[in-house]
Design a protein around this motif. Sequence first.
Motif, PDB file in Angstrom:
ATOM      1  N   GLY A 404       0.792  -1.098  -0.127  1.00 48.31           N
ATOM      2  CA  GLY A 404      -0.058   0.073  -0.009  1.00 48.31           C
ATOM      3  C   GLY A 404       1.060   1.335   0.067  1.00 48.31           C
ATOM      4  O   GLY A 404       2.020   1.315   0.218  1.00 48.31           O
ATOM      5  N   LYS A 405       0.317   2.560  -0.569  1.00 40.19           N
ATOM      6  CA  LYS A 405       1.067   3.534  -0.310  1.00 40.19           C
ATOM      7  C   LYS A 405       1.307   4.179   1.040  1.00 40.19           C
ATOM      8  O   LYS A 405       2.288   4.765   1.257  1.00 40.19           O
ATOM      9  N   HIS A 406       0.181   3.856   2.110  1.00 40.22           N
ATOM     10  CA  HIS A 406       0.539   4.371   3.444  1.00 40.22           C
ATOM     11  C   HIS A 406       0.548   3.300   4.416  1.00 40.22           C
ATOM     12  O   HIS A 406       1.130   3.770   5.593  1.00 40.22           O
ATOM     13  N   GLU A 449     -21.711 -15.211 -14.536  1.00 38.38           N
ATOM     14  CA  GLU A 449     -21.354 -14.096 -13.615  1.00 38.38           C
ATOM     15  C   GLU A 449     -19.889 -14.199 -13.099  1.00 38.38           C
ATOM     16  O   GLU A 449     -19.214 -14.814 -13.682  1.00 38.38           O
ATOM     17  N   LYS A 450     -19.574 -13.158 -12.660  1.00 40.85           N
ATOM     18  CA  LYS A 450     -18.226 -12.787 -12.215  1.00 40.85           C
ATOM     19  C   LYS A 450     -18.255 -12.856 -10.525  1.00 40.85           C
ATOM     20  O   LYS A 450     -18.944 -12.380  -9.994  1.00 40.85           O
ATOM     21  N   ILE A 451     -16.993 -13.148  -9.864  1.00 38.15           N
ATOM     22  CA  ILE A 451     -16.950 -12.955  -8.454  1.00 38.15           C
ATOM     23  C   ILE A 451     -15.806 -11.837  -8.238  1.00 38.15           C
ATOM     24  O   ILE A 451     -14.636 -11.958  -8.971  1.00 38.15           O
ATOM     25  N   HIS A 452     -15.936 -11.097  -7.395  1.00 39.12           N
ATOM     26  CA  HIS A 452     -15.084  -9.902  -7.129  1.00 39.12           C
ATOM     27  C   HIS A 452     -14.183 -10.045  -5.974  1.00 39.12           C
ATOM     28  O   HIS A 452     -15.007 -10.486  -4.937  1.00 39.12           O
ATOM     29  N   ILE A 453     -13.132  -9.966  -5.998  1.00 34.99           N
ATOM     30  CA  ILE A 453     -12.092 -10.365  -5.137  1.00 34.99           C
ATOM     31  C   ILE A 453     -11.055  -9.228  -4.757  1.00 34.99           C
ATOM     32  O   ILE A 453     -10.380  -8.947  -5.917  1.00 34.99           O
ATOM     33  N   GLU A 454     -10.889  -8.675  -3.698  1.00 37.25           N
ATOM     34  CA  GLU A 454     -10.100  -7.413  -3.742  1.00 37.25           C
ATOM     35  C   GLU A 454      -9.499  -7.519  -2.280  1.00 37.25           C
ATOM     36  O   GLU A 454      -9.878  -8.035  -1.385  1.00 37.25           O
ATOM     37  N   ILE A 455      -8.205  -7.116  -2.479  1.00 37.86           N
ATOM     38  CA  ILE A 455      -7.263  -7.088  -1.270  1.00 37.86           C
ATOM     39  C   ILE A 455      -7.387  -5.378  -0.614  1.00 37.86           C
ATOM     40  O   ILE A 455      -7.079  -4.553  -1.539  1.00 37.86           O
ATOM     41  N   MET A 456      -7.614  -5.275   0.637  1.00 29.07           N
ATOM     42  CA  MET A 456      -7.663  -4.374   1.097  1.00 29.07           C
ATOM     43  C   MET A 456      -6.490  -4.033   2.375  1.00 29.07           C
ATOM     44  O   MET A 456      -6.130  -5.022   2.780  1.00 29.07           O
ATOM     45  N   SER A 457      -6.496  -2.779   2.629  1.00 25.04           N
ATOM     46  CA  SER A 457      -5.459  -2.629   3.826  1.00 25.04           C
ATOM     47  C   SER A 457      -6.070  -1.718   4.797  1.00 25.04           C
ATOM     48  O   SER A 457      -6.625  -0.721   4.316  1.00 25.04           O
ATOM     49  N   LYS A 458      -6.059  -1.641   6.081  1.00 26.84           N
ATOM     50  CA  LYS A 458      -6.532  -0.944   7.042  1.00 26.84           C
ATOM     51  C   LYS A 458      -5.585  -0.484   8.173  1.00 26.84           C
ATOM     52  O   LYS A 458      -4.831  -1.037   8.633  1.00 26.84           O
ATOM     53  N   THR A 460      -3.923   0.468  11.421  1.00 29.75           N
ATOM     54  CA  THR A 460      -4.416  -0.028  12.767  1.00 29.75           C
ATOM     55  C   THR A 460      -4.516   1.067  13.723  1.00 29.75           C
ATOM     56  O   THR A 460      -5.214   0.834  14.677  1.00 29.75           O
ATOM     57  N   GLY A 461      -4.026   2.294  13.468  1.00 29.51           N
ATOM     58  CA  GLY A 461      -4.006   3.368  14.654  1.00 29.51           C
ATOM     59  C   GLY A 461      -4.932   4.282  14.115  1.00 29.51           C
ATOM     60  O   GLY A 461      -5.859   3.981  13.056  1.00 29.51           O
ATOM     61  N   ILE A 462      -5.126   5.402  14.631  1.00 24.51           N
ATOM     62  CA  ILE A 462      -5.888   6.608  14.381  1.00 24.51           C
ATOM     63  C   ILE A 462      -5.114   7.590  13.359  1.00 24.51           C
ATOM     64  O   ILE A 462      -3.996   7.724  13.513  1.00 24.51           O
ATOM     65  N   GLY A 463      -5.891   7.909  12.409  1.00 21.44           N
ATOM     66  CA  GLY A 463      -5.270   8.855  11.076  1.00 21.44           C
ATOM     67  C   GLY A 463      -6.133   8.854   9.900  1.00 21.44           C
ATOM     68  O   GLY A 463      -7.276   8.144   9.870  1.00 21.44           O
ATOM     69  N   PHE A 464      -5.791   9.545   9.029  1.00 21.25           N
ATOM     70  CA  PHE A 464      -6.516   9.756   7.841  1.00 21.25           C
ATOM     71  C   PHE A 464      -6.120   8.368   6.866  1.00 21.25           C
ATOM     72  O   PHE A 464      -5.271   7.721   7.079  1.00 21.25           O
ATOM     73  N   ARG A 465      -6.811   8.517   5.810  1.00 18.70           N
ATOM     74  CA  ARG A 465      -6.787   7.121   4.917  1.00 18.70           C
ATOM     75  C   ARG A 465      -6.633   5.671   5.671  1.00 18.70           C
ATOM     76  O   ARG A 465      -5.658   5.218   5.710  1.00 18.70           O
ATOM     77  N   SER A 466      -7.759   5.528   6.232  1.00 17.94           N
ATOM     78  CA  SER A 466      -7.801   4.501   7.145  1.00 17.94           C
ATOM     79  C   SER A 466      -7.967   3.122   6.138  1.00 17.94           C
ATOM     80  O   SER A 466      -7.368   2.181   6.729  1.00 17.94           O
ATOM     81  N   LYS A 467      -8.301   3.094   5.166  1.00 13.29           N
ATOM     82  CA  LYS A 467      -8.470   2.071   4.145  1.00 13.29           C
ATOM     83  C   LYS A 467      -7.899   2.284   2.780  1.00 13.29           C
ATOM     84  O   LYS A 467      -8.109   3.670   2.546  1.00 13.29           O
ATOM     85  N   GLU A 468      -7.310   1.433   2.159  1.00 15.38           N
ATOM     86  CA  GLU A 468      -7.008   1.497   0.884  1.00 15.38           C
ATOM     87  C   GLU A 468      -7.005   0.266  -0.018  1.00 15.38           C
ATOM     88  O   GLU A 468      -6.840  -0.864   0.803  1.00 15.38           O
ATOM     89  N   SER A 469      -6.980   0.197  -1.185  1.00 15.51           N
ATOM     90  CA  SER A 469      -7.233  -0.982  -1.820  1.00 15.51           C
ATOM     91  C   SER A 469      -5.659  -1.287  -2.506  1.00 15.51           C
ATOM     92  O   SER A 469      -4.974  -0.548  -3.128  1.00 15.51           O
ATOM     93  N   LEU A 470      -5.429  -2.561  -2.247  1.00 16.27           N
ATOM     94  CA  LEU A 470      -3.989  -3.063  -2.862  1.00 16.27           C
ATOM     95  C   LEU A 470      -3.972  -3.953  -4.001  1.00 16.27           C
ATOM     96  O   LEU A 470      -3.174  -4.198  -4.608  1.00 16.27           O
ATOM     97  N   GLY A 471      -5.516  -3.882  -4.635  1.00 22.61           N
ATOM     98  CA  GLY A 471      -5.521  -4.437  -5.960  1.00 22.61           C
ATOM     99  C   GLY A 471      -6.683  -5.489  -5.809  1.00 22.61           C
ATOM    100  O   GLY A 471      -7.094  -5.878  -5.018  1.00 22.61           O
ATOM    101  N   TYR A 472      -7.369  -5.774  -7.139  1.00 21.84           N
ATOM    102  CA  TYR A 472      -8.454  -6.662  -7.376  1.00 21.84           C
ATOM    103  C   TYR A 472      -8.534  -7.572  -8.475  1.00 21.84           C
ATOM    104  O   TYR A 472      -7.476  -7.384  -9.231  1.00 21.84           O
TER     105      TYR A 472
END
Length: 509
Positions: A404-406, A449-458, A460-472
């Motif tokens: 992830g970027k952050h 049909e398709k199934i959508h699978i995405e990797i997210m990053s969250k 752990t502490g307090i701050g901006f950009r709490s979640k971001e996508s790492l790819g899908y």
Amino acid sequence: DPIIRPLHELGTSSLYDLLPDIPMWVKHPDYDRAKDWLNKYLAYMWPYLDKAICGVIRSMAKPIFAEYIGKFQINSIDFKNLSLGSLPLMVHGIKVHETNENELVFEPAVRWAGNPDFTLVLQMLSLQITVQLLDVQIFATPRIILKPFVPTFPCFASIIVSLMEKPHVDFGLRLLGGDLMAIPGLYSFVQEQIKKQIVSLYLWPQTLEIPILDGSLGAMKKPVGILNVKVVRALKLLKMDILGTSDPYVKLSLSGERLPAKKTSIKMNNLNPEWNEDFNLTVKDPQSQVLQLHVYDWEKVGTHDKLGMQVVPLRLLTPYETKGLTLDLVKNTNANDPHNQKKRGQLVVEMTFNPFKEDTLRTSDPLDKFARKESIAGDAKEEKSGSEAGLLLVTLQRAEDVEGKHHTNPYAVVIFRGDQKKTKMIKRNRNPCWNEEFQFLLEDAPLKEKIHIEIMSKRTGIGFRSKESLGYVDVNLGDIVYNGRINEKYHLINSKNGVICIEIRWKVI
């Protein structure tokens, strides 16, 4: 003084005189050189391996010998001596295969020029015949598979062995002190017969499977069918409320499962409620699993009171046949508990076990993808129907090179038909391993049909950009419906180098 010449000036015969035993890693670059420590380990362990292997040989030979006792005037057969000798086998190289399966596959190049002593004694009437096997030489390249990986030592449930090519076997055989192999023509005949027997039993794709762990100790069983449970009604339940009534509901679950229990609706102020509600549960072992039914009295505040319970072993069911049961509710499964003498009412249910249809199109060999790439979808389309109900099983195994970027605390999200499921989060890891399975019970096959699978990053502490996508990745399910299963490594969209390993199976009811 010795004559010294460069190697390239020597002929083939001279090279073979100098290097009579060229190891596999020299002839085939895809074999890794076996380190000295591996052969030293075998040398140190050989006395113990000798006893263990000979114990297996005795146990395998005992029922075979028993078949001959009483025939051909044979009174008894047994080993007088059984030893592998003092010379251990040597590993000359190892080839390791990379697969997406839950397993380890490797091929060692094994050579054993041993001094074993296998002495067999046959008692025929008053005559005692002694047969001795000695001076054994075996050159072989077995394929060894450790599968599946489980969270219990030694962390794999079984060993599967097969030979990738015909082995070289040489030995001496003595009968009553004489060398049988000296008889003209007999040596080559015996050699060919032994090779044919070994090839018919163990040459790939034939395999020898050696169980290591019992299924209950760690082997992860796969679903084999669907249990349909219809909760019809309850009769004469206990009065738990002040007004002399109860607010009952039923919880259903299968033993051995960690999935949340399913629940009926709540029937307010009713001691004889009717639900007529259907539930589907995934069955993994119909011989050992039981259906657990618990009836509760709903409370607005505090814990819900238990009205009664009962269990039904699935082995009592006949596949595809609906069985109606009227169950007497008890407090617990302890037959000696005096509280079970109290009448708690009855629960009426209907149960049907629907096994999955056998998938003859999918083979079980882990390396089949190396041997077959031709499509079988054409034949499958004729046999599959888009209206078939089934179970879609999605296993998220692992991801590689995600970043992830952050922050990089990855977890995976699976979205299908509006239903969302997610794995656990693994903190600060670019190569997370989940091995989590998700199930979707469907009324019809997801052909288009398709199934959508995405990797997210969250964060752990307090701050901006709490979640971001790492790819899908979006996976088409049509081929999976036709072929029954895929196990692939997908490149993640919107990720620099990230990949995800996914196994998806379609089981038809």
